[in-house]
Write an enzyme that holds these catalytic residues in place. Structure first.
Site, PDB file in Angstrom:
ATOM      1  N   HIS A 279       0.949  -1.053   0.039  1.00 35.02           N
ATOM      2  CA  HIS A 279       0.120  -0.096   0.050  1.00 35.02           C
ATOM      3  C   HIS A 279       0.994   1.243   0.051  1.00 35.02           C
ATOM      4  CE1 HIS A 279      -3.213  -2.728   1.877  1.00 35.02           C
ATOM      5  NE2 HIS A 279      -3.329  -2.758   0.688  1.00 35.02           N
TER       6      HIS A 279
ATOM      7  N   GLU B 187       2.180   3.830   3.041  1.00 33.78           N
ATOM      8  CA  GLU B 187       2.365   3.084   4.309  1.00 33.78           C
ATOM      9  C   GLU B 187       3.858   3.125   4.067  1.00 33.78           C
ATOM     10  OE1 GLU B 187       0.372  -0.407   4.991  1.00 33.78           O
ATOM     11  OE2 GLU B 187      -1.254   0.353   4.486  1.00 33.78           O
TER      12      GLU B 187
ATOM     13  N   HIS C 196       3.347  -3.345   6.755  1.00 22.88           N
ATOM     14  CA  HIS C 196       2.205  -2.530   6.572  1.00 22.88           C
ATOM     15  C   HIS C 196       2.292  -1.462   7.751  1.00 22.88           C
ATOM     16  CE1 HIS C 196      -0.226  -4.399   3.429  1.00 22.88           C
ATOM     17  NE2 HIS C 196       0.560  -5.531   3.571  1.00 22.88           N
TER      18      HIS C 196
ATOM     19  N   GLU D  29       1.936  -4.410  11.534  1.00 22.11           N
ATOM     20  CA  GLU D  29       1.303  -2.958  11.247  1.00 22.11           C
ATOM     21  C   GLU D  29       2.123  -2.007  12.040  1.00 22.11           C
ATOM     22  OE1 GLU D  29      -0.983  -2.357   9.053  1.00 22.11           O
ATOM     23  OE2 GLU D  29      -2.123  -3.929   8.598  1.00 22.11           O
TER      24      GLU D  29
END
Length: 410
Positions: A166, A169, A298, A369
């Protein structure tokens, strides 16, 4: 003809204003409310959620109208997330491993140049960059190998690290560069670094989605751009593109909660599994190697996610589930990230990279994350190094323990 069409597309991308995203908080939210939001078309790309109390998340202006139609009251925390992120980024900030010119984050060109620089500085340990294929707009997707005797194909466990599926990010790849420098600079100084380089072959694919990242630079040169997907035209307005982390074949398109069939949605899965050249490149690369373990980075949410994420009932065999949990507990022991499946921690997804890696290739793949709710998609410049540091242990851990996974014990 191809370049003419690309030129027309670039002109249109300039003429069409980029989507504005807001940060909102909705109070007194239950799981039933969450389900209603999703079935009504509101998409969550990370959220701070406390059952019965509130949910705070980024939302497009289009989805705000859905929230209004549903009759929910909400507080707007930030009117324009891109502008908010830009306000926290410092130009030409340098420290430690040399941060980039886009608010401390490398631009795409700087990230590629950095791969060349690392190879030139450590030619015995770092391969020349290798193109795994081209993106939709024709940019190379690069990988490097890091290992002692790097030119030899030794019988050593291989580990995979990827970043930036993505494109909003950037911490997903900045922390990988930090780790690469750490292991190289500490060879024959630190026991772990020495063991890793002498006995492992680490592969890094820092930027899976170069087109989306370059688009973000074009609309926000100092950082903060909010484009998430790749740049395939899929919608008459923004956001265009396919969500690369919904485009893998395992459980692809299982339902419209874990991904979307609407090309204008943030989680648009593409028109078929592996429809995107970026995911095709990752698929082909993985099928050419034998990776027992992987980290697909991510941001954000301070979480470490393991398969499966497509359903609330996890059908990972118990022995493997125990391995996922035990390894995960060790990886989060210092950074205190929450550990669990996507459905336990966030929301269901399908067509996701880690689920595909494990479900098809038996790779023990995790999704870290990086960063908290306050860090967001573009953490402040002075948070880049601390966030990279807090993921140093997980990066070391999977390299050291890849051999154990390969041999079937922990």
């Amino acid at each position: 003809m191809k370049y003419r069409l690309l030129y027309i597309f670039l002109v249109l991308s300039i003429l069409i204003p980029s989507e504005i995203y807001k940060q909102v908080k909705v109070l007194h939210v239950s799981s039933d409310d969450i389900n209603l939001f999703q079935t009504s078309g509101i998409e969550f790309d990370h959220a701070d959620y406390k059952h019965g109390e509130f949910i705070e998340f980024a939302i497009s202006e289009d989805d705000i109208s859905i929230l209004d139609d549903l009759g929910y009251d909400y507080e707007i925390i930030y009117e324009d997330l891109q502008r908010f992120y830009e306000s926290r980024l410092t130009e030409n900030y340098t420290r430690e491993f040399g941060l980039g010119s886009m608010g401390g984050y490398y631009t795409l060109d700087e990230a590629i140049q950095r791969l060349d620089d690392i190879h030139e500085e450590y030619p015995d340990f770092v391969s020349e960059k290798i193109s795994l294929g081209q993106s939709f707009e024709g940019r190379d997707i690069y990988a490097i190998k890091v290992s002692a005797n790097v030119e030899l194909d030794e019988n050593e466990p291989q580990i995979l690290y990827t970043g930036m599926h993505h494109s909003r990010e950037p911490m997903s790849f900045m922390n990988l560069y930090y780790f690469i420098y750490w292991v190289l600079e500490n060879y024959n100084i630190d026991e772990d670094a020495t063991q890793i380089l002498n006995t492992r072959e680490m592969w890094f694919v820092p930027i899976v989605n170069p087109d989306g990242y370059e688009y973000n630079r074009s609309i926000a040169p100092n950082g903060g751009g909010m484009q998430r997907k790749n740049m395939r035209p899929t919608c008459s307005s923004t956001p265009d593109g396919t969500d690369l982390n919904r485009n893998y074949s395992f459980q692809w398109g299982l339902d419209d909660q874990g991904s979307s069939g609407n090309g204008c949605d943030e989680t648009y899965r593409g028109n078929s599994p592996f429809s995107e050249p970026e995911t095709q490149a990752i698929r082909d690369f993985i099928e050419e190697h034998d990776f027992p373990i992987a980290l697909n980075y991510h941001s954000y949410s301070n979480m470490l996610i393991y398969p499966f994420g497509y359903d609330y009932e996890n059908d990972v065999p118990q022995e493997d589930l125990d391995t996922f949990i035990e390894y995960g507990q060790d990886m989060v022991q210092y950074n205190d990230y929450a550990l669990g499946t996507g459905t336990e921690l966030l929301y269901p997804v399908n067509g996701e990279a880690c689920d595909w890696m494990y479900g098809v290739h038996d790779i023990f793949a995790y999704t870290p994350e990086v960063g908290s709710q306050s860090d967001g998609f573009w953490p402040p410049t002075n948070r880049i190094v601390p966030l990279a540091e807090e993921n140093l242990h997980p990066n070391k851990f999977i390299a050291i323990h890849a051999g154990a996974v390969l041999e079937g014990f922990i």
